[in-house]
Design a protein around this motif. Structure first.
Motif, PDB file in Angstrom:
ATOM      1  N   THR A  77       4.568   8.948  -3.493  1.00 33.25           N
ATOM      2  CA  THR A  77       3.179   9.315  -3.227  1.00 33.25           C
ATOM      3  C   THR A  77       2.408   8.038  -2.897  1.00 33.25           C
ATOM      4  O   THR A  77       2.906   6.924  -3.113  1.00 33.25           O
ATOM      5  CB  THR A  77       2.525   9.969  -4.457  1.00 33.25           C
ATOM      6  N   GLU A  78       1.193   8.159  -2.399  1.00 32.13           N
ATOM      7  CA  GLU A  78       0.373   6.985  -2.084  1.00 32.13           C
ATOM      8  C   GLU A  78       0.172   6.116  -3.320  1.00 32.13           C
ATOM      9  O   GLU A  78       0.258   4.883  -3.251  1.00 32.13           O
ATOM     10  CB  GLU A  78      -0.975   7.429  -1.510  1.00 32.13           C
ATOM     11  N   GLU A  79      -0.071   6.748  -4.465  1.00 34.55           N
ATOM     12  CA  GLU A  79      -0.264   6.003  -5.715  1.00 34.55           C
ATOM     13  C   GLU A  79       1.023   5.291  -6.129  1.00 34.55           C
ATOM     14  O   GLU A  79       1.001   4.127  -6.529  1.00 34.55           O
ATOM     15  CB  GLU A  79      -0.719   6.957  -6.826  1.00 34.55           C
ATOM     16  N   LEU A  81       3.438   4.389  -4.128  1.00 33.67           N
ATOM     17  CA  LEU A  81       3.675   3.344  -3.137  1.00 33.67           C
ATOM     18  C   LEU A  81       2.847   2.106  -3.454  1.00 33.67           C
ATOM     19  O   LEU A  81       3.368   0.991  -3.466  1.00 33.67           O
ATOM     20  CB  LEU A  81       3.341   3.851  -1.733  1.00 33.67           C
ATOM     21  N   THR A  82       1.570   2.300  -3.733  1.00 32.78           N
ATOM     22  CA  THR A  82       0.705   1.171  -4.079  1.00 32.78           C
ATOM     23  C   THR A  82       1.263   0.420  -5.287  1.00 32.78           C
ATOM     24  O   THR A  82       1.346  -0.806  -5.280  1.00 32.78           O
ATOM     25  CB  THR A  82      -0.733   1.656  -4.362  1.00 32.78           C
ATOM     26  N   GLN A 112       2.174   0.224   5.622  1.00 33.18           N
ATOM     27  CA  GLN A 112       1.424  -0.470   4.576  1.00 33.18           C
ATOM     28  C   GLN A 112       2.321  -1.479   3.871  1.00 33.18           C
ATOM     29  O   GLN A 112       3.493  -1.209   3.609  1.00 33.18           O
ATOM     30  CB  GLN A 112       0.885   0.528   3.555  1.00 33.18           C
TER      31      GLN A 112
END
Length: 162
Positions: A77-79, A81-82, A112
């Protein structure tokens, strides 16, 4: 004076020829290195689920290079991944007493990622990390001040996703 110019003109192509481009289509990246890298394929730590991994390592007059790519079995998920990008940068910049001096979020080939710089005494280094098609790819460059062909931080710009 003219002899020195001719000698440099002859030597420059020889120095440039030592650089090689590694293209790993499975992990999805390309990187330029100042020579041939030792390649190791296998899996990551079994406690992490034994994910496929590839590692390229080399030491030269230009520095020490370590490129690692680990395949995740799930889509992040984006979270997630960050968090994965930030943990990768932290691991690369804090190893062996390194101190992170700068970090920025980047887009590499539309993907990203993160770039960071670190110091360890007089040594300096750079880390670039990005995630693409399930692979978390990290490159760490370390240079000692005595290395005659020390590269600027922009050298890591050649580490890009396919």
């Amino acid at each position: 004076m003219m002899a020195a110019v001719v000698a440099l003109a002859v030597a420059a192509p020889a120095l440039a020829a030592t650089w090689s481009t590694v293209r790993d289509t499975e992990a999805g990246f390309t990187v330029r290195l100042p020579g041939e890298a030792k390649v190791t394929r296998g899996s990551s730590d079994p406690s992490a689920g034994s994910n496929p991994q590839v590692q390229y390592e080399m030491v030269s007059a230009e520095g020490w290079y370590l490129v690692t790519a680990v395949k995740f079995g799930v889509t992040l998920t984006e979270e997630q991944l960050t968090g994965a990008l930030d943990r990768s940068i932290a691991a690369g910049t804090s190893a062996n007493g390194n101190v992170e001096t700068a970090r920025k979020t980047i887009r590499v080939g539309g993907v990203q990622g993160r770039d960071a710089e670190f110091k360890n005494g007089a040594n300096r280094g750079w880390v670039r990390v990005f995630y693409r098609n399930g692979w978390l790819c990290t490159m760490v460059i370390t240079q000692e001040p005595s290395m005659p062909n020390a590269l600027p931080p922009q050298a890591i710009a050649s580490f890009t996703p396919l």
